[in-house]
Design a protein around this motif. Structure first.
Motif, PDB file in Angstrom:
ATOM      1  N   ARG A   1      36.331  49.463  11.271  1.00 27.55           N
ATOM      2  CA  ARG A   1      37.242  49.846  10.174  1.00 27.55           C
ATOM      3  C   ARG A   1      38.186  48.700   9.824  1.00 27.55           C
ATOM      4  O   ARG A   1      38.486  48.465   8.653  1.00 27.55           O
ATOM      5  N   THR A   2      38.666  47.998  10.843  1.00 26.02           N
ATOM      6  CA  THR A   2      39.638  46.917  10.625  1.00 26.02           C
ATOM      7  C   THR A   2      39.088  45.847   9.695  1.00 26.02           C
ATOM      8  O   THR A   2      39.818  45.284   8.883  1.00 26.02           O
ATOM      9  N   MET A   3      37.794  45.565   9.821  1.00 29.88           N
ATOM     10  CA  MET A   3      37.197  44.472   9.053  1.00 29.88           C
ATOM     11  C   MET A   3      37.022  44.814   7.572  1.00 29.88           C
ATOM     12  O   MET A   3      36.891  43.917   6.749  1.00 29.88           O
ATOM     13  N   GLU A   4      37.023  46.097   7.243  1.00 30.09           N
ATOM     14  CA  GLU A   4      36.772  46.466   5.835  1.00 30.09           C
ATOM     15  C   GLU A   4      37.827  45.858   4.909  1.00 30.09           C
ATOM     16  O   GLU A   4      37.493  45.281   3.869  1.00 30.09           O
ATOM     17  N   ALA A   5      39.101  45.963   5.306  1.00 31.32           N
ATOM     18  CA  ALA A   5      40.184  45.405   4.475  1.00 31.32           C
ATOM     19  C   ALA A   5      40.091  43.882   4.448  1.00 31.32           C
ATOM     20  O   ALA A   5      40.354  43.247   3.426  1.00 31.32           O
ATOM     21  N   LEU A   6      39.698  43.303   5.564  1.00 32.78           N
ATOM     22  CA  LEU A   6      39.595  41.840   5.631  1.00 32.78           C
ATOM     23  C   LEU A   6      38.504  41.331   4.691  1.00 32.78           C
ATOM     24  O   LEU A   6      38.708  40.353   3.955  1.00 32.78           O
ATOM     25  N   TYR A   7      37.357  41.987   4.677  1.00 36.86           N
ATOM     26  CA  TYR A   7      36.269  41.542   3.797  1.00 36.86           C
ATOM     27  C   TYR A   7      36.668  41.700   2.328  1.00 36.86           C
ATOM     28  O   TYR A   7      36.395  40.823   1.510  1.00 36.86           O
ATOM     29  N   ALA A   8      37.349  42.804   2.003  1.00 35.22           N
ATOM     30  CA  ALA A   8      37.793  43.007   0.612  1.00 35.22           C
ATOM     31  C   ALA A   8      38.733  41.859   0.209  1.00 35.22           C
ATOM     32  O   ALA A   8      38.622  41.308  -0.895  1.00 35.22           O
ATOM     33  N   GLU A   9      39.627  41.477   1.118  1.00 31.01           N
ATOM     34  CA  GLU A   9      40.596  40.417   0.813  1.00 31.01           C
ATOM     35  C   GLU A   9      39.913  39.038   0.757  1.00 31.01           C
ATOM     36  O   GLU A   9      40.250  38.193  -0.080  1.00 31.01           O
ATOM     37  N   MET A  10      38.928  38.817   1.620  1.00 35.95           N
ATOM     38  CA  MET A  10      38.193  37.535   1.582  1.00 35.95           C
ATOM     39  C   MET A  10      37.503  37.349   0.237  1.00 35.95           C
ATOM     40  O   MET A  10      37.485  36.250  -0.322  1.00 35.95           O
ATOM     41  N   ILE A  11      36.935  38.436  -0.274  1.00 38.43           N
ATOM     42  CA  ILE A  11      36.235  38.372  -1.571  1.00 38.43           C
ATOM     43  C   ILE A  11      37.230  37.993  -2.671  1.00 38.43           C
ATOM     44  O   ILE A  11      36.960  37.113  -3.492  1.00 38.43           O
ATOM     45  N   VAL A  12      38.407  38.615  -2.646  1.00 38.00           N
ATOM     46  CA  VAL A  12      39.444  38.341  -3.658  1.00 38.00           C
ATOM     47  C   VAL A  12      39.894  36.879  -3.558  1.00 38.00           C
ATOM     48  O   VAL A  12      39.950  36.148  -4.563  1.00 38.00           O
ATOM     49  N   GLN A  13      40.216  36.425  -2.343  1.00 41.53           N
ATOM     50  CA  GLN A  13      40.725  35.050  -2.180  1.00 41.53           C
ATOM     51  C   GLN A  13      39.663  34.005  -2.535  1.00 41.53           C
ATOM     52  O   GLN A  13      39.963  32.992  -3.167  1.00 41.53           O
ATOM     53  N   ALA A  14      38.423  34.257  -2.117  1.00 41.24           N
ATOM     54  CA  ALA A  14      37.352  33.288  -2.408  1.00 41.24           C
ATOM     55  C   ALA A  14      37.134  33.197  -3.919  1.00 41.24           C
ATOM     56  O   ALA A  14      36.974  32.100  -4.464  1.00 41.24           O
ATOM     57  N   ASP A  15      37.169  34.357  -4.589  1.00 40.89           N
ATOM     58  CA  ASP A  15      37.031  34.380  -6.061  1.00 40.89           C
ATOM     59  C   ASP A  15      38.155  33.586  -6.713  1.00 40.89           C
ATOM     60  O   ASP A  15      37.923  32.746  -7.575  1.00 40.89           O
ATOM     61  N   ALA A  16      39.389  33.872  -6.280  1.00 40.32           N
ATOM     62  CA  ALA A  16      40.568  33.240  -6.893  1.00 40.32           C
ATOM     63  C   ALA A  16      40.521  31.725  -6.716  1.00 40.32           C
ATOM     64  O   ALA A  16      40.983  30.986  -7.582  1.00 40.32           O
ATOM     65  N   GLU A  17      39.974  31.272  -5.602  1.00 42.25           N
ATOM     66  CA  GLU A  17      39.984  29.830  -5.335  1.00 42.25           C
ATOM     67  C   GLU A  17      38.647  29.163  -5.623  1.00 42.25           C
ATOM     68  O   GLU A  17      38.466  27.975  -5.346  1.00 42.25           O
ATOM     69  N   GLY A  18      37.703  29.921  -6.135  1.00 41.06           N
ATOM     70  CA  GLY A  18      36.389  29.368  -6.454  1.00 41.06           C
ATOM     71  C   GLY A  18      35.648  28.843  -5.228  1.00 41.06           C
ATOM     72  O   GLY A  18      34.931  27.844  -5.294  1.00 41.06           O
ATOM     73  N   VAL A  19      35.832  29.514  -4.100  1.00 48.18           N
ATOM     74  CA  VAL A  19      35.153  29.076  -2.867  1.00 48.18           C
ATOM     75  C   VAL A  19      33.774  29.738  -2.796  1.00 48.18           C
ATOM     76  O   VAL A  19      33.641  30.951  -2.955  1.00 48.18           O
ATOM     77  N   SER A  20      32.763  28.913  -2.551  1.00 43.69           N
ATOM     78  CA  SER A  20      31.386  29.409  -2.508  1.00 43.69           C
ATOM     79  C   SER A  20      30.870  29.501  -1.070  1.00 43.69           C
ATOM     80  O   SER A  20      31.133  28.629  -0.234  1.00 43.69           O
ATOM     81  N   PHE A  21      30.134  30.569  -0.807  1.00 41.87           N
ATOM     82  CA  PHE A  21      29.500  30.763   0.506  1.00 41.87           C
ATOM     83  C   PHE A  21      28.015  30.389   0.447  1.00 41.87           C
ATOM     84  O   PHE A  21      27.259  30.678   1.376  1.00 41.87           O
ATOM     85  N   ALA A  22      27.599  29.770  -0.668  1.00 41.18           N
ATOM     86  CA  ALA A  22      26.168  29.536  -0.900  1.00 41.18           C
ATOM     87  C   ALA A  22      25.512  28.710   0.207  1.00 41.18           C
ATOM     88  O   ALA A  22      24.319  28.866   0.478  1.00 41.18           O
ATOM     89  N   ASN A  23      26.288  27.845   0.852  1.00 40.78           N
ATOM     90  CA  ASN A  23      25.693  27.016   1.911  1.00 40.78           C
ATOM     91  C   ASN A  23      26.019  27.510   3.320  1.00 40.78           C
ATOM     92  O   ASN A  23      25.730  26.816   4.296  1.00 40.78           O
ATOM     93  N   CYS A  24      26.635  28.682   3.402  1.00 44.26           N
ATOM     94  CA  CYS A  24      26.996  29.220   4.729  1.00 44.26           C
ATOM     95  C   CYS A  24      25.825  29.977   5.350  1.00 44.26           C
ATOM     96  O   CYS A  24      24.918  30.436   4.657  1.00 44.26           O
ATOM     97  N   LYS A  25      25.899  30.105   6.668  1.00 40.93           N
ATOM     98  CA  LYS A  25      25.006  31.010   7.398  1.00 40.93           C
ATOM     99  C   LYS A  25      25.909  32.008   8.110  1.00 40.93           C
ATOM    100  O   LYS A  25      27.075  31.692   8.373  1.00 40.93           O
TER     101      LYS A  25
END
Ligand code: GLP
Length: 262
Positions: free
Chosen positions: A38-62
């Motif tokens: 449950r704890t991670m759900e809020a974290l993932y939602a916030e990561m998506i928002v921050q990555a979008d706002a800063e134009g950070v791409s996960f395309a090369n991540c594993k």
């Protein structure tokens, strides 16, 4: 261990998300260790928002997840693969083919050995996200898990079954075994980042952070990890003796200078 206490869950989540997003910003080909709960759900939602706002791409991540219920295929709504796709992986630009969750089905011992090898082949995990279970577990490493343990099938403790059963649509369907990264696997991550929120975690958080190392509480192994950050809200930190020192360190350690106003 860096123990950082934030006023409330929202700011704890924001700080943890910033650390994750900054990791990908500074190393776009990062290998991410991901967690569920449950704890991670809020974290993932916030990561998506921050990555979008800063134009950070996960395309090369594993990515590699910590654990999976035994017997559940990825299309089962209660599987951790399903959880990950739903909460994060299909909402960022990571290639799903580069995302791994431990094998819940098939020849589990063989698949576990392959999982460990895949982590090594990827160059190791750069940052591993962690929550803490009611029993003090990291991943599904319940009491008696060796600090040297690797990915394997384990029998869940009663406290873990009680904690997670309500998350199943049909509670009777919760498996009693799971496949989990071992404590040793987690200790091999270059960095570990744990997020703990809520008063119900206060007692186990204090035991894990300030108590003696013991295989009864697998999270205590992190006391031996050279780069482990634990972020708590005030409620979860309320039983920690050294709360003032934690604040003093966070305010004065130059490595946290850019994270003060979150
Ligand atoms: C499960 C996972 C753990 C996680 C724990 C905490 O047991 N296997 O990795 O830390 O849930 O869950 P919650 O965030 O719901 O308290």
């Amino acid at each position: 261990m860096d123990v950082i206490i934030r006023k409330d869950a929202a700011s704890a989540v924001k700080l943890a998300a910033k650390i994750m997003v900054d990791q990908v910003k500074s190393k776009p080909e990062s290998v991410l260790g991901l967690a569920t709960g449950r704890t991670m759900e809020a974290l993932y939602a916030e990561m998506i928002v921050q990555a979008d706002a800063e134009g950070v791409s996960f395309a090369n991540c594993k990515s590699f997840n910590l654990d999976e219920y035994a017997g559940l295929a990825g299309d089962n709504v209660n599987s951790y693969r399903y959880y990950m796709n739903h909460h994060l992986l299909t909402k960022i630009d990571i290639d799903l083919a580069n995302t791994e969750v431990p094998p819940g089905i098939g020849n589990i011992p063989e698949e576990c050995a392959k999982y460990e090898q895949k982590i090594v082949d990827a160059g190791g995990i750069d940052i591993q996200l962690l929550g803490i279970g009611r029993t003090g577990h990291i991943a599904f490493n319940d009491p008696f898990s060796s600090f040297a343990s690797r990915t394997r099938e384990v029998v869940l403790a009663e406290g873990t079954i009680e904690q997670n059963r309500p998350l199943f649509d049909n509670p009777e369907e919760m498996p009693y075994t799971a496949v989990t990264m071992g404590v040793g696997t987690i200790m091999d991550a270059k960095k570990n980042l744990m997020l703990i929120t809520g008063e119900e975690k206060a007692e186990i958080a204090a035991k894990f952070i300030e108590g003696p190392m013991t295989h009864m509480i697998s999270a205590t192994a992190l006391q031996m990890h050279e780069d482990c950050v634990v972020i708590l809200d005030e409620a979860a930190a309320s039983k920690i003796q050294e709360q003032k020192y934690c604040d003093f360190v966070f305010k004065n350690d130059p490595k946290w200078a850019d994270y003060q106003n979150i």
